[in-house]
Design a protein around this motif. Structure first.
Motif, short mmCIF file in Angstrom:
data_model
loop_
_atom_site.label_atom_id
_atom_site.label_comp_id
_atom_site.label_asym_id
_atom_site.label_seq_id
_atom_site.Cartn_x
_atom_site.Cartn_y
_atom_site.Cartn_z
N ARG A 164 57.86 -22.85 19.76
CA ARG A 164 57.76 -22.06 20.98
C ARG A 164 58.04 -22.90 22.23
N LEU A 165 57.60 -24.16 22.24
CA LEU A 165 57.77 -25.00 23.42
C LEU A 165 58.69 -26.19 23.21
N LYS A 166 58.86 -26.65 21.98
CA LYS A 166 59.61 -27.88 21.73
C LYS A 166 61.12 -27.63 21.78
N ARG A 167 61.76 -28.31 22.74
CA ARG A 167 63.22 -28.23 22.89
C ARG A 167 63.85 -29.61 22.97
N TRP A 168 63.08 -30.65 22.72
CA TRP A 168 63.53 -32.03 22.82
C TRP A 168 63.18 -32.78 21.55
N ARG A 169 63.89 -33.89 21.29
CA ARG A 169 63.69 -34.68 20.08
C ARG A 169 63.72 -36.17 20.47
N VAL A 170 62.92 -36.99 19.79
CA VAL A 170 62.88 -38.43 20.06
C VAL A 170 64.14 -39.08 19.48
N ILE A 171 64.81 -39.89 20.28
CA ILE A 171 65.95 -40.68 19.79
C ILE A 171 65.46 -42.05 19.35
N ARG A 172 64.75 -42.73 20.27
CA ARG A 172 64.27 -44.08 19.96
C ARG A 172 63.12 -44.45 20.89
N VAL A 173 62.35 -45.44 20.47
CA VAL A 173 61.31 -46.00 21.32
C VAL A 173 61.95 -47.13 22.10
N VAL A 174 62.04 -46.98 23.42
CA VAL A 174 62.66 -47.99 24.26
C VAL A 174 61.75 -49.19 24.42
N GLU A 175 60.47 -48.92 24.68
CA GLU A 175 59.50 -49.99 24.93
C GLU A 175 58.13 -49.54 24.43
N ALA A 176 57.54 -50.34 23.56
CA ALA A 176 56.23 -50.00 23.01
C ALA A 176 55.14 -50.29 24.04
N ALA A 177 54.07 -49.52 23.99
CA ALA A 177 52.94 -49.72 24.89
C ALA A 177 52.24 -51.02 24.54
N VAL A 178 51.80 -51.75 25.56
CA VAL A 178 51.15 -53.03 25.35
C VAL A 178 49.66 -52.90 25.62
N GLY A 179 48.84 -53.28 24.65
CA GLY A 179 47.41 -53.35 24.84
C GLY A 179 46.69 -52.02 24.88
N LEU A 180 47.31 -50.97 24.44
CA LEU A 180 46.62 -49.68 24.42
C LEU A 180 46.22 -49.35 23.00
N ASP A 181 45.00 -49.71 22.63
CA ASP A 181 44.46 -49.34 21.34
C ASP A 181 43.42 -48.27 21.58
N ILE A 182 43.78 -47.05 21.35
CA ILE A 182 42.88 -45.93 21.61
C ILE A 182 42.06 -45.69 20.36
N VAL A 183 40.75 -45.86 20.51
CA VAL A 183 39.83 -45.71 19.40
C VAL A 183 38.75 -44.71 19.81
N ALA A 184 38.39 -43.85 18.89
CA ALA A 184 37.33 -42.89 19.18
C ALA A 184 36.00 -43.62 19.33
N VAL A 185 35.22 -43.24 20.33
CA VAL A 185 33.93 -43.87 20.59
C VAL A 185 32.83 -42.96 20.06
N SER A 186 31.94 -43.52 19.26
CA SER A 186 30.86 -42.72 18.71
C SER A 186 29.63 -42.79 19.62
#
Length: 119
Positions: free
Chosen positions: A74-96
């Motif tokens: 319904r909303l998706k009209r785009w597709r990933v070609i490549r990752v240009v630059e990976a995120a640095v230092g973002l480790d998202i972890v669930a907090v209990s």
């Protein structure tokens, strides 16, 4: 006209992954600048795209290149070609709740700490 030329007419944009919506889906924010029509001050704007990520390789904060494609949902009209630059230092972890209780001092933890210090 060859099919290769036809595919080159598709738009490609570079943006940042702002959230992972589910399996094989991400939201990408594409920032751009435009002048105000009356005052001519440069205004920061953004476009949010719903993007198909077939390999689940994009993570939050990554800079990726996307291209137009046929409607995938319904909303998706785009597709990933490549990752240009990976995120640095973002480790998202669930907090209990236990992690929060250990980090935030309360009356009971203060009492336990003073009793342990006296012993």
């Amino acid at each position: 006209m060859s099919t290769h030329e036809r595919h080159n007419r598709r738009k490609t944009l570079i943006g940042f992954v702002s959230s992972k919506m589910g399996d094989k889906s991400v939201k990408v924010t594409v920032p751009y600048k435009t002048p105000h029509p009356l005052y001519h001050k440069v205004i920061n704007r953004k476009t949010v795209l719903h993007v198909h990520d077939e390999k689940n390789e994009a993570k939050i904060g990554d800079k990726i290149e996307v291209t137009e494609t046929r409607p995938l949902s319904r909303l998706k009209r785009w597709r990933v070609i490549r990752v240009v630059e990976a995120a640095v230092g973002l480790d998202i972890v669930a907090v209990s709740e236990k992690d929060v209780a250990e980090a935030v001092p309360t009356k009971t933890t203060k009492a336990n700490a003073t009793a342990a210090a006296k012993a």
